[in-house]
Design a protein around this motif. Structure first.
Motif, short mmCIF file in Angstrom:
data_model
loop_
_atom_site.label_atom_id
_atom_site.label_comp_id
_atom_site.label_asym_id
_atom_site.label_seq_id
_atom_site.Cartn_x
_atom_site.Cartn_y
_atom_site.Cartn_z
N SER A 184 -6.05 8.03 -3.01
CA SER A 184 -7.38 8.63 -3.15
C SER A 184 -8.45 7.71 -2.56
N ILE A 185 -8.31 6.40 -2.80
CA ILE A 185 -9.29 5.44 -2.29
C ILE A 185 -9.24 5.38 -0.77
N GLN B 199 -3.17 -3.98 -5.67
CA GLN B 199 -1.84 -3.39 -5.72
C GLN B 199 -0.76 -4.46 -5.54
N TYR C 21 -1.24 6.89 -6.64
CA TYR C 21 -2.17 8.01 -6.52
C TYR C 21 -3.60 7.50 -6.32
N ILE C 22 -3.96 6.48 -7.10
CA ILE C 22 -5.31 5.90 -6.99
C ILE C 22 -5.51 5.33 -5.59
N LEU D 268 -0.88 4.18 -9.93
CA LEU D 268 -1.60 3.27 -9.05
C LEU D 268 -1.52 3.75 -7.60
N MET E 75 -8.35 -2.94 -2.75
CA MET E 75 -7.39 -2.25 -3.60
C MET E 75 -5.95 -2.58 -3.21
N ALA F 6 -1.49 1.39 -16.52
CA ALA F 6 -1.15 2.26 -15.39
C ALA F 6 0.21 1.90 -14.80
#
Length: 215
Positions: A193-194, A31, A189-190, A187, A27, A182
């Motif tokens: 969370s990941i 990003q 926030y994602i 992104l 991720m 998005a």
């Protein structure tokens, strides 16, 4: 030669499939691809692949050493859990306070993307139990011979497989993010969370397998 090619493609397949599950490194590559472009993301991926190759060589060439130092790797996996848990919380808090479209906490720096990938991969030693388990399985099934040439072909294949898996996230992830429209804040926030989910998954694995090697 045919045997070496078989080992080469097994290395590609194992590493590629192992890289596909959603994770922190993948991720971050996505990003970087979205927020900086694919060139920096590929540098990041190359850094990851080189460190993973080093860990693989440790697993292949020094199994006795790995067994004798599993406590060290176990300590590092617990440190990894703490690191990514804290990073996830910090990323989410930073995203909640974000007033403009800014990069994520981890990529908001001027560190060369190759060295960023290599350093994050180096402090994420879960590759060792992963490759340790796979090499034992391949040895037991006669698919990997305990010799220098087989190790070399397998390692090269694994490195290419890692790059291929990361490439899916660099290009496929960027396409998906752009398709969803998005923004950087979403992104981030994602990503946060990941980080937290991945840390909790690793925490569960550590509890289930206290010596770092899956049963």
């Amino acid at each position: 030669m045919i045997a070496f090619l078989q080992v080469f493609f097994i290395g590609i397949g194992v590493s590629f499939l192992g890289q596909l599950p959603l994770g922190n490194m993948n991720m971050i590559a996505t990003q970087l691809s979205v927020q900086e472009g694919v060139r920096g993301a590929w540098k990041f991926g190359l850094g990851i692949a080189i460190v993973e190759i080093i860990y693989l060589r440790i697993a292949l060439s020094g199994m006795n050493w790995v067994l004798q130092h599993m406590l060290l790797f176990n300590i590092l996996t617990w440190a990894t859990v703490l690191f990514f848990l804290v990073l996830g919380v910090v990323t989410i808090v930073a995203a909640s306070k974000q007033q403009k479209e800014a990069k994520g906490v981890l990529v908001q720096n001027k560190i060369n993307r190759f060295f960023l990938g290599a350093s994050l991969s180096a402090i994420n030693p879960i590759q060792v139990p992963f490759w340790f388990t796979w090499t034992i399985t391949l040895f037991n099934n006669g698919l990997l011979a305990p010799n220098f040439s087989s190790y070399n072909w397998f390692t090269i294949g694994a490195g290419l497989g890692t790059l291929g898996g990361i490439g899916v996230y660099i290009h496929g992830g960027k396409w998906a993010v752009n398709k969803m429209g998005a923004k950087n804040r979403g992104l981030n926030y994602i990503m946060g969370s990941i980080f937290i989910i991945a840390a909790l998954i690793q925490l569960y694995k550590n509890i289930q397998s206290p010596f770092g090697v899956p049963e």
